[in-house]
Every structure is written in structure tokens, then in C-alpha cells.
Design a protein around this motif. Structure first.
Motif, PDB file in Angstrom:
ATOM      1  N   ALA A 314      -6.030  26.903  36.201  1.00 19.43           N
ATOM      2  CA  ALA A 314      -5.691  26.310  35.530  1.00 19.43           C
ATOM      3  C   ALA A 314      -5.805  27.035  34.176  1.00 19.43           C
ATOM      4  O   ALA A 314      -4.622  26.338  33.163  1.00 19.43           O
ATOM      5  N   SER A 315      -6.919  27.456  33.967  1.00 17.81           N
ATOM      6  CA  SER A 315      -6.924  27.761  32.061  1.00 17.81           C
ATOM      7  C   SER A 315      -6.093  29.092  31.565  1.00 17.81           C
ATOM      8  O   SER A 315      -5.880  29.452  30.844  1.00 17.81           O
ATOM      9  N   ARG A 316      -6.689  29.740  32.939  1.00 20.02           N
ATOM     10  CA  ARG A 316      -5.622  30.933  32.922  1.00 20.02           C
ATOM     11  C   ARG A 316      -4.253  30.961  32.048  1.00 20.02           C
ATOM     12  O   ARG A 316      -3.544  32.046  31.868  1.00 20.02           O
ATOM     13  N   ASP A 317      -3.679  30.125  32.897  1.00 20.70           N
ATOM     14  CA  ASP A 317      -1.811  30.052  32.863  1.00 20.70           C
ATOM     15  C   ASP A 317      -1.870  29.092  31.415  1.00 20.70           C
ATOM     16  O   ASP A 317      -0.409  29.038  31.022  1.00 20.70           O
ATOM     17  N   ALA A 318      -2.984  28.351  30.622  1.00 20.25           N
ATOM     18  CA  ALA A 318      -2.578  27.961  29.416  1.00 20.25           C
ATOM     19  C   ALA A 318      -2.469  28.357  29.028  1.00 20.25           C
ATOM     20  O   ALA A 318      -2.338  29.411  28.571  1.00 20.25           O
ATOM     21  N   ASN A 319      -1.481  27.729  27.811  1.00 22.26           N
ATOM     22  CA  ASN A 319      -0.651  28.064  26.352  1.00 22.26           C
ATOM     23  C   ASN A 319      -0.899  27.503  25.798  1.00 22.26           C
ATOM     24  O   ASN A 319      -1.129  25.870  25.372  1.00 22.26           O
ATOM     25  N   TRP A 320      -1.160  27.760  24.063  1.00 16.72           N
ATOM     26  CA  TRP A 320      -1.167  27.584  23.094  1.00 16.72           C
ATOM     27  C   TRP A 320      -0.877  25.525  22.558  1.00 16.72           C
ATOM     28  O   TRP A 320       1.462  26.013  23.533  1.00 16.72           O
ATOM     29  N   GLY A 321      -0.656  24.765  22.731  1.00 17.83           N
ATOM     30  CA  GLY A 321      -0.494  23.597  22.484  1.00 17.83           C
ATOM     31  C   GLY A 321      -0.238  23.152  23.776  1.00 17.83           C
ATOM     32  O   GLY A 321       0.267  21.155  23.595  1.00 17.83           O
ATOM     33  N   ASP A 322      -0.600  23.542  24.255  1.00 17.08           N
ATOM     34  CA  ASP A 322      -0.582  22.737  26.116  1.00 17.08           C
ATOM     35  C   ASP A 322      -1.463  21.019  25.923  1.00 17.08           C
ATOM     36  O   ASP A 322      -2.154  21.785  25.055  1.00 17.08           O
ATOM     37  N   ALA A 323      -1.027  20.150  26.765  1.00 13.01           N
ATOM     38  CA  ALA A 323      -2.075  19.090  27.209  1.00 13.01           C
ATOM     39  C   ALA A 323      -3.171  20.193  27.828  1.00 13.01           C
ATOM     40  O   ALA A 323      -2.947  20.568  28.164  1.00 13.01           O
ATOM     41  N   TRP A 324      -4.720  19.143  27.914  1.00 13.25           N
ATOM     42  CA  TRP A 324      -5.237  19.818  28.333  1.00 13.25           C
ATOM     43  C   TRP A 324      -6.584  18.717  28.851  1.00 13.25           C
ATOM     44  O   TRP A 324      -6.534  17.381  27.997  1.00 13.25           O
ATOM     45  N   PRO A 325      -6.781  19.040  30.494  1.00 15.33           N
ATOM     46  CA  PRO A 325      -7.711  17.608  30.542  1.00 15.33           C
ATOM     47  C   PRO A 325      -9.231  17.646  29.933  1.00 15.33           C
ATOM     48  O   PRO A 325      -9.133  18.874  29.769  1.00 15.33           O
ATOM     49  N   ARG A 326     -10.206  17.002  30.108  1.00 18.52           N
ATOM     50  CA  ARG A 326     -11.473  17.298  29.308  1.00 18.52           C
ATOM     51  C   ARG A 326     -12.427  18.021  30.927  1.00 18.52           C
ATOM     52  O   ARG A 326     -11.277  18.052  31.782  1.00 18.52           O
ATOM     53  N   THR A 327     -12.754  18.819  30.246  1.00 17.22           N
ATOM     54  CA  THR A 327     -13.689  19.931  31.543  1.00 17.22           C
ATOM     55  C   THR A 327     -14.894  18.908  31.571  1.00 17.22           C
ATOM     56  O   THR A 327     -14.992  17.958  31.223  1.00 17.22           O
ATOM     57  N   VAL A 328     -15.725  19.089  33.468  1.00 14.99           N
ATOM     58  CA  VAL A 328     -16.592  18.102  33.503  1.00 14.99           C
ATOM     59  C   VAL A 328     -17.698  19.644  34.015  1.00 14.99           C
ATOM     60  O   VAL A 328     -17.478  20.727  33.605  1.00 14.99           O
TER      61      VAL A 328
END
Length: 328
Positions: A314-328
């Protein structure tokens, strides 16, 4: 997304015929002059758009970018209130109506819409363009002086986009206070410059003081963690360039990236992002670096690696401005 694409294409088609009969050099000269006025440091107490030629040139040049930025901001806001749809909309300083197009692209269906602006040529052209959008055919285009003492009718949603920079600080404050008094939700969008961000931040502070809660982009309603003068919070929307864009800017690319700053605030419950990506993700071999604004009101950099499995994908497809879940 199809709604966005269709609305964007309809808007571009409506704008395409605006410059018929206006020599390209004259249109480009009008845009250059208007850009200089809008970027000036001295706020004005009169409309910048003076006549139809001014409005047509500037709308053809700027409306797609404003539509793109406001749509991106509204998308992020809508994600935090998935069960809410505005029943009424007022656009303050709406000019030719880019924000009204963005609202109709974000939430389907018709609703009472009122556009307030002090430039009659802009309102007239906005009304003309809106004939191509069924959701806006019954919109009211109301000439109103944007000044201290502004009164705004009650509405579910009030938008204020790309207008605060034209106003004195006193009028900006009055406008935000009027929006807060009238609305259940307020969305403010400004250019993604340090000055634009400062205006958004000031509006954010007044909205919080008026009892609003921040829905986007911030994951919290506390103070902004960015140290003043060190950086600014902004995002980017990719926008197709018109031929007038390419002529004025002398560029050959078919698109440009519109930088914008925004805040969305509500009087009702929303579900802000756990965190927001506030810089372009940095993709490295086997890892992605994400700069986040988090719910605790802090800025943090997190590293997502292959060992995070689906989160890494998911991080490789993430864009500037996107919501993001907390990492574990």
C-alpha cells in the motif's frame, strides 16, 4: 471517480468555447495581467475581474486548476464523513463557480446552491457555464460585496476557495466568521504557497475557536506542529492543461501540478484520518519513507519495509495527501 472525470470533461468542454472571437494574444495578455494582480501583495477593495473578456480569459486558464484542487480537498473531506451529503451549499467569493462544480463532482444529486461574489461579469459567466451541468442549472448567482459585515444564509456546506488572498485581514476574518456562523461544514482552499497556507491556518484557528472540529487534512484539531517560517502544509493535484495554459506558460506538457492548501471543519462528527501523508513518499529499494502528520498532533517520519507485507504494498501506491493507517 467517474463523477469527477465526467464533471471535469464537461467543465473543459464548457470552457473551450469561451475564447471564440478573442485573439489568442489578447487572451494571453489578459491572463498575464490578472495573474500579476492576483499575486500582488496588496489586497484590493474592488473586483479584479472587470469585464467579460477578463473573466473568459481567466476562467479558461484557471478554472480547471481550481476545480482540481477543490475537488481533491473535498475528496479528502468526504472520506471522513462517508454517510453525509450536503443538502445545501453556499460558495463565498465563488466567481465563475469552480467550487460548485467540485461539490457536484464529489456528491451526486441536486441541491440548492448559492454563489456569492462581487464581480457581476464573473457571476454572469458562471451562470452561463453552469447551463452545461444539470446539478447547477438552478443555482443562484448573487452579487454580494465581500466585506466586513457579510451575512451568509444557513447552509450545510460553505466553501471559500482562492479568495482570501484578495482581501484585507479584517475582511478575511469577517468572511471566516460569517461562514462559521452559517455552516455545518466549512472548506477553505488557498494556493499552496507559504502565504496561502498562513491564510488557511488563520482560518483553521478561527473555525476551531468557533467550536468546529477539523476533519481534513489534519488528523487532529490541535495546533499545527509546523514551526512558523520553517515549512508549510500543502498538497498537489494534477490538472490537464488547456491550449491557453500552454500558450501563456510556454510549456509543452499536457498537465501541470496545482499546489493547494486547505482545511475542512465540521460542527458534527467526522472520522479524521489516523495520519496524513504530508510530503511526497520517498520510494527506496525495499522501503518507503512517509512523512506523516499524526493524531497526537506531531510530525513523524515512518519507514515501511517489505516485512510489513500488505502495508508495504500500500505504501508504494500511496500519494502525497493520502490518509495513512498507523504502522505496527
Amino acid at each position: 471517480m467517474n463523477v469527477h472525470v465526467n464533471s471535469g470533461e464537461t467543465l473543459r468542454a464548457a470552457l473551450a468555447g469561451l475564447l471564440d472571437g478573442l485573439p489568442p494574444r489578447q487572451a494571453a495578455a489578459a491572463v498575464d495581467r490578472l495573474i500579476a494582480n492576483y499575486r500582488g501583495a496588496t489586497p484590493t477593495d474592488a473586483p479584479i475581474l472587470r469585464d467579460r473578456a477578463d473573466v473568459a480569459a481567466y476562467a479558461a486558464y484557471r478554472m480547471p486548476a481550481t476545480f482540481g484542487a477543490v475537488t481533491a480537498a473535498l475528496d479528502a473531506f468526504a472520506d471522513t464523513v462517508p454517510d453525509w451529503t450536503p443538502a445545501t451549499h453556499v460558495d463565498i467569493g465563488g466567481g465563475t463557480g469552480a467550487a460548485t462544480w467540485a461539490v457536484s463532482a464529489t456528491w451526486e444529486g441536486q441541491r440548492p446552491v448559492t454563489v456569492l461574489d462581487w464581480a457581476e461579469p464573473a457571476l454572469a459567466l458562471g451562470r452561463e457555464i453552469a447551463e452545461g451541468n444539470p446539478a447547477l442549472r438552478d443555482a443562484r448567482w448573487q452579487r454580494t460585496r465581500i466585506a466586513a459585515g457579510l451575512r451568509v444564509e444557513s447552509a450545510d456546506l460553505v466553501t471559500v476557495s482562492y479568495v482570501l488572498g484578495e482581501l484585507t485581514e479584517e475582511v478575511r476574518t469577517a468572511l471566516v466568521d460569517a461562514a462559521a456562523s452559517a455552516a455545518q461544514a466549512v472548506v477553505v482552499v488557498e494556493p499552496g504557497t507559504p502565504d496561502g497556507y498562513a491564510r488557511v491556518l488563520a482560518a483553521r484557528e478561527r473555525l476551531v475557536s468557533a467550536g468546529f472540529r477539523i476533519a481534513a487534512p489534519c488528523p487532529h484539531s490541535g495546533g499545527c506542529p509546523i514551526v512558523p517560517g520553517s515549512d508549510w502544509c500543502h498538497f498537489s493535484a494534477r490538472v490537464s492543461r488547456s491550449s491557453l495554459h500552454r500558450q501563456v506558460k510556454g510549456g509543452s506538457l499536457a498537465y501541470e501540478d496545482e499546489k493547494y492548501a486547505y482545511v475542512a471543519a465540521t460542527r458534527f462528527a467526522s472520522d479524521p484520518a489516523p495520519a496524513r501523508i504530508v510530503r511526497k513518499p520517498q520510494i527506496r529499494k525495499g522501503q518507503v519513507l512517509l512523512d506523516l502528520c499524526e493524531q497526537d498532533g506531531q510530525l513523524a517520519r515512518t519507514t515501511v519495509t517489505k516485512r510489513h507485507g500488505d502495508l508495504y504494498k500500500a505504501s508504494r501506491d500511496a500519494n502525497w495527501g493520502d490518509a495513512w493507517p498507523r504502522t505496527v
